[in-house]
Design a protein around this motif. Structure first.
Motif, PDB file in Angstrom:
ATOM      1  N   TRP A 154       0.856  -1.178   0.000  1.00 41.43           N
ATOM      2  CA  TRP A 154       0.000   0.000   0.000  1.00 41.43           C
ATOM      3  C   TRP A 154       0.892   1.228   0.000  1.00 41.43           C
ATOM      4  O   TRP A 154       2.109   1.134   0.214  1.00 41.43           O
ATOM      5  CB  TRP A 154      -0.942   0.003   1.199  1.00 41.43           C
ATOM      6  CG  TRP A 154      -0.250   0.282   2.527  1.00 41.43           C
ATOM      7  CD1 TRP A 154       0.550  -0.559   3.234  1.00 41.43           C
ATOM      8  CD2 TRP A 154      -0.301   1.504   3.265  1.00 41.43           C
ATOM      9  NE1 TRP A 154       1.008   0.045   4.390  1.00 41.43           N
ATOM     10  CE2 TRP A 154       0.502   1.308   4.429  1.00 41.43           C
ATOM     11  CE3 TRP A 154      -0.947   2.723   3.070  1.00 41.43           C
ATOM     12  CZ2 TRP A 154       0.667   2.318   5.392  1.00 41.43           C
ATOM     13  CZ3 TRP A 154      -0.785   3.717   4.034  1.00 41.43           C
ATOM     14  CH2 TRP A 154       0.009   3.517   5.170  1.00 41.43           C
ATOM     15  N   GLY A 155       0.283   2.385  -0.259  1.00 39.22           N
ATOM     16  CA  GLY A 155       1.057   3.618  -0.244  1.00 39.22           C
ATOM     17  C   GLY A 155       0.167   4.831  -0.428  1.00 39.22           C
ATOM     18  O   GLY A 155      -1.030   4.721  -0.717  1.00 39.22           O
ATOM     19  N   TYR A 156       0.788   5.993  -0.239  1.00 39.55           N
ATOM     20  CA  TYR A 156       0.077   7.266  -0.352  1.00 39.55           C
ATOM     21  C   TYR A 156       0.165   7.775  -1.788  1.00 39.55           C
ATOM     22  O   TYR A 156       1.262   8.030  -2.296  1.00 39.55           O
ATOM     23  CB  TYR A 156       0.680   8.292   0.605  1.00 39.55           C
ATOM     24  CG  TYR A 156       0.712   7.842   2.049  1.00 39.55           C
ATOM     25  CD1 TYR A 156      -0.464   7.789   2.806  1.00 39.55           C
ATOM     26  CD2 TYR A 156       1.913   7.474   2.661  1.00 39.55           C
ATOM     27  CE1 TYR A 156      -0.439   7.371   4.129  1.00 39.55           C
ATOM     28  CE2 TYR A 156       1.946   7.064   3.984  1.00 39.55           C
ATOM     29  CZ  TYR A 156       0.766   7.008   4.724  1.00 39.55           C
ATOM     30  OH  TYR A 156       0.798   6.598   6.031  1.00 39.55           O
ATOM     31  N   ASP A 157      -0.981   7.920  -2.425  1.00 39.67           N
ATOM     32  CA  ASP A 157      -1.058   8.473  -3.784  1.00 39.67           C
ATOM     33  C   ASP A 157      -0.028   7.815  -4.704  1.00 39.67           C
ATOM     34  O   ASP A 157       0.679   8.496  -5.441  1.00 39.67           O
ATOM     35  CB  ASP A 157      -0.860   9.989  -3.735  1.00 39.67           C
ATOM     36  CG  ASP A 157      -1.358  10.661  -5.020  1.00 39.67           C
ATOM     37  OD1 ASP A 157      -2.146  10.035  -5.757  1.00 39.67           O
ATOM     38  OD2 ASP A 157      -0.954  11.810  -5.287  1.00 39.67           O
ATOM     39  N   ASN A 158       0.016   6.492  -4.690  1.00 39.53           N
ATOM     40  CA  ASN A 158       1.004   5.723  -5.445  1.00 39.53           C
ATOM     41  C   ASN A 158       0.281   4.672  -6.278  1.00 39.53           C
ATOM     42  O   ASN A 158      -0.314   3.736  -5.727  1.00 39.53           O
ATOM     43  CB  ASN A 158       1.986   5.056  -4.468  1.00 39.53           C
ATOM     44  CG  ASN A 158       3.133   4.369  -5.178  1.00 39.53           C
ATOM     45  OD1 ASN A 158       3.063   4.060  -6.367  1.00 39.53           O
ATOM     46  ND2 ASN A 158       4.203   4.115  -4.445  1.00 39.53           N
TER      47      ASN A 158
END
Length: 436
Positions: free
Chosen positions: A311-315
Motif C-alpha cells: 500500500w502507499g500514499y497516492d502511489n
C-alpha cells in the motif's frame, strides 16, 4: 406481496427488463410486463453454475441430481429505472430459495450481508465508487476484431481526436438517460481504451451501477457496429483493464471514519487496520478479484495492477492506494480487481477482508515509497489454477463469504481452467504458469 411499483414514464404497458448478476457478473433475467412486476419468477438454480462456455457444473442439490430445481427471482421496486432501449424500463432482482430465504449463491445477497456486518460490528456504512476500464474494438475486415484505430490516442484524452467514432459521447448520453451517475469518462493509456468513473454510492447501489454500466456499454457499442471487451488484457503489447474499488466508511453522523486530521498521515488507526486486513488476504482472494485465465496476463509486476501485497500514499504502483484527499473524501482504492469480475462479489470480498483487519486490529507493513516494492512483499497467485487452489484452501474466506458460494465459484472456475489447459499448446500455457 407488499411491493409498490411506480408506473414510470413508459406506463404500465411497457416492457420491463429484470436482471441480476451471476457469479461472473453476467446479467441473467427476463422480460416481463410492468403489471406483472409484483409476481415472482422461476429461474433454474443451476444458472449460478454456468461457466462462460454455457456448461453448468455439478453442485449437489442444485444440478441434475435434483432435476435442476428452481430458485425464485424477485424484482425490487426501488431499482426500477429507465432502460436504454425504446419504451423499456429496467429493474434489478435477487434470488430466493424454496424456503423464502436469500439464495446463498446470489452475490447481491452476499454484499448485503457484508454491509450489514460492517453496520452491526463497526457502526459504519461503506460507501463505494468504481472506476471501470475497457477496450472498444472495430471489425478487422476478416471476420475478427482489432483495437480501434485512434491517431490521437493518449491518456486522459477527450473529444474526436481520441474518439473519432464518438463512443464516449454516445455512452455519456445513454448512461445519463438510464440514470447511471458517470462522474468522468476519458480515454486511457492505450488506443481504443476508455475509463469510466462512477459517483460514490452505498455499496450495493454502486455495484448495481457498474454491473448495469457494463451491460449498457456492450449493447450501446454493438449498436454502433463495434465491440466492447472487459477482458483483463486483450492485447499482449498493451496494458490491461482494471476495476478499481474506492471505499470509504461513514458513521451515523456522516463522518468518514478513515479520516483523522490529528494523525501525521491524516488517517485514523481504523484505516490502517482495514488496509492490513486487505493485505493479509491479498494472496488467497486473488481468484475472486482476477477470475479469468486472461486475468493473469494483466497481473504482472510492472503493470500497476495490484501484484504485490502493499500500500502507499497516492502511489499507483501499489495494491491499496490512499489518494491525497482527506476529510469526507478519504478513501482506500483497491487496484487488484480486473474488469472481468462480478462487481458485487469483488466488493463483498474487499469489504469482508477489510473488516477482518478491523476486528483483529491488524497493522499494515510500511507504505511503499515510489516504484520499488517493499522487500518480502507477498504477490498474487500467478495463474488461475494456482489462485483457485489457494482460495479452495482458505478457511478464512470460506467463513467470510460462505462455503456454498465459494464451492459454486470454484466448480465453475476449475472447469474453465481445466478446459483451457486441455486445449492450448505447451507454449501458450507457459504464459499462464507460475514459473513464468
Amino acid at each position: 406481496m407488499g411491493r409498490s411499483w411506480g408506473r414510470g414514464e413508459a406506463g404500465e404497458g411497457a416492457d420491463v427488463r429484470v436482471v441480476m448478476p451471476d457469479l461472473h457478473g453476467v446479467a441473467r433475467g427476463k422480460y416481463v410486463r410492468h403489471g406483472d412486476l409484483e409476481d415472482d419468477f422461476a429461474l433454474a438454480a443451476a444458472t449460478y453454475l454456468i461457466g462462460h462456455d454455457v456448461e453448468p457444473q455439478i453442485l449437489p442439490g442444485l444440478s441434475g441430481d435434483r432435476g435442476f430445481p428452481d430458485v425464485t427471482m424477485r424484482a425490487e421496486p426501488a431499482s426500477l429505472r429507465p432502460g436504454w432501449a425504446p419504451e423499456e424500463q429496467l429493474a434489478l432482482a435477487s434470488s430466493y430459495g424454496p424456503d423464502g430465504e436469500p439464495f446463498a449463491l446470489d452475490p447481491r445477497h452476499l454484499l448485503r450481508r457484508v454491509v450489514a456486518e460492517w453496520e452491526a460490528e463497526a457502526g459504519l456504512t461503506p460507501t463505494v465508487a468504481m472506476e471501470l476500464e475497457f477496450f472498444v474494438l472495430e471489425p478487422d475486415g476478416d471476420g475478427g476484431w482489432r483495437a480501434c484505430h485512434v491517431p490521437g490516442a493518449r491518456p486522459y484524452g477527450t473529444g474526436t481526436d481520441v474518439d473519432p467514432l464518438g463512443v464516449a459521447r454516445r455512452l455519456r448520453h445513454v448512461a445519463r438517460d438510464a440514470g447511471l451517475p458517470i462522474e468522468g469518462l476519458s480515454s486511457e493509456f492505450f488506443a481504443g481504451q476508455f475509463e469510466v468513473n462512477l459517483a460514490p454510492r452505498d455499496a450495493l447501489t454502486a455495484c448495481d451501477d457498474v454491473f448495469l454500466l457494463r451491460l449498457l456499454v456492450r449493447e450501446t457499442v454493438a449498436e454502433m457496429g463495434l465491440r466492447a471487451t472487459f477482458l483483463p488484457r486483450p492485447f499482449n503489447d498493451r496494458g490491461g483493464s482494471g476495476l478499481h474499488v474506492n471505499m470509504s466508511f461513514f458513521d451515523a453522523e456522516g463522518v468518514n471514519a478513515l479520516d483523522d486530521p490529528s494523525a501525521g498521515d491524516g488517517l485514523a488507526p481504523f484505516a490502517h487496520h482495514a488496509i492490513a486486513g486487505l493485505l493479509d488476504h491479498h494472496v488467497e482472494m486473488t481468484a475472486l478479484l482476477a477470475p479469468t485465465v486472461n486475468s493473469y496476463k494483466r497481473l504482472r509486476p510492472d503493470l500497476m495492477c495490484g501484484f504485490y501485497a502493499d500500500w502507499g500514499y497516492d502511489n499507483r504502483f501499489v495494491t491499496i492506494r490512499v489518494p491525497r484527499q482527506r476529510g469526507a473524501a478519504t478513501r482506500l482504492e483497491a487496484r487488484q480487481a480486473d474488469a472481468s469480475g462480478c462487481p458485487h462479489l469483488v466488493t463483498a470480498t474487499l469489504l469482508a477482508t477489510a473488516l477482518d483487519g478491523v476486528r483483529r486490529a491488524l497493522s499494515p507493513p510500511p507504505p511503499r515509497d515510489g516504484g520499488d516494492p517493499v522487500e518480502g512483499a507477498a504477490t498474487v497467485c500467478r495463474s488461475l489454477g494456482d489462485a483457485l487452489d489457494t482460495l479452495g484452501a482458505s478457511t478464512a474466506l470460506s467463513d467470510m463469504l460462505g462455503r456454498d458460494l465459494l464451492d459454486a465459484f470454484l466448480a465453475v472456475k476449475r472447469h474453465e481452467w481445466r478446459r483451457f489447459t486441455e486445449h492450448v499448446t505447451d507454449w501458450e500455457l507457459a504464459e499462464y504458469l507460475p514459473h513464468h
